[in-house]
Design an enzyme around this catalytic site. Sequence first.
Site, PDB file in Angstrom:
ATOM      1  CE  LYS A 343       3.437  -2.464  -4.809  1.00 40.37           C
ATOM      2  NZ  LYS A 343       2.323  -2.628  -3.860  1.00 40.37           N
ATOM      3  NE  ARG A 377       5.439   0.083   2.025  1.00 40.80           N
ATOM      4  CZ  ARG A 377       6.088  -0.779   1.246  1.00 40.80           C
ATOM      5  NH1 ARG A 377       5.767  -0.879  -0.038  1.00 40.80           N
ATOM      6  NH2 ARG A 377       7.042  -1.541   1.747  1.00 40.80           N
TER       7      ARG A 377
END
Length: 398
Positions: A343, A377
């Site tokens: 991210k 995740r």
Amino acid sequence: MKMGTEYEVRVVTVANLRAAAEEIRSVGADDPGCRIMAPKAVFRAVKIRGLSPVQANILKQEMLSKGGEAAVSRGVINHSVAETDVLLLGTLRQYEELVRKLRLQPFGLARLGEEIRRVLENIEGRRPYTLDCRGRQLVIGERTLVMGILNVTPDSFSDGGRYETVEAAKARAIEMVAQGADIIDIGGESTRPGHTPVDAAEEMRRVLPVLEAVIPAVPVPVSIDTSKAAVARAALAAGAHIVNDQWALRDEGMAEAVAAAGAPVVLMHNQKGTAYRDLMADIIAYFNERIAFAVSAGIPRERIIIDPGIGFGKTPEQNLEVMRRLEELNALGCPILIGTSRKSFIGYALDLPVSERMEGTAATVAVGIMKGADIVRVHDVKEMVRVARMTDALKRKG
């Protein structure tokens, strides 16, 4: 007798009641002594938001009488403030005594005492338990579970377009399971900043054929990553085992669809904008409200997983703060899932493009697990499974 500097003096780490009991037992104390002394060895700081001066004054006096401390607004004593936050400082034994005394108090303090008790019990941790995912099982709390990301979208920020065909998606799911994935998470709409929204029909066109191919091909639970009730209903009808909702059951009918299917659900923190009064307090308040909503709709609390929403409604600095303070979410008593893989906050910290964020992701996975994450995740399953196993070896006994 040893003299002066010959003594060995050190500070030991006592993170919780279990660790306290182990340290006390190690010096030769018996079991009754451990039970009596362990709560005295664990210190907690508990923050309460929005109390009246009357409540705060009683709470402070009661905590002081137990040998603890309570910080309140300066204006509490003369009622010159309408409300105040309170920071309680004490040992678990002092909190036990406080809760007993609050049960006898008016002004809603009995209910507050029970909430303090519940939060402190949650912080001590949950015993491992089996989560039934519509016939497929996950053991929560025994080791970290790895959720493999399978985006069947043309525009995802990291792997858009790689798994658009059913065969490519199925092959990737099988590969991730072979690499150690415990869950496969299938999504049909990108959520990256600036993404183009798609309607439910298009999302279903993308995900349903993949679900129908993947579910019988892998032995692990398969989750559907969607915030649309229509997509969730169709996916559950196709055999999906978990719903991963980035808007925490906001879409009308979503909660009912999850409850009717008997599926576990991931509730993610999300909001428009990045304004917070108190970052972690606001996130916890959000989860308390959404969990209560889910339970009222018929979803048992034990089927609820929470996700702090790294990268959603937060600045890069706020994402880093959530990771630093992730253990505060343990107060909610629900399994924690984190999705930090590749991210932008990692790019912010390291000044690296998305293709070079594996090491940064590994750091977030390790820190997240140490601070209480039960599920991670990730895109890079093989590598992050290794990170998770090593971090588990450091954190968990047995």
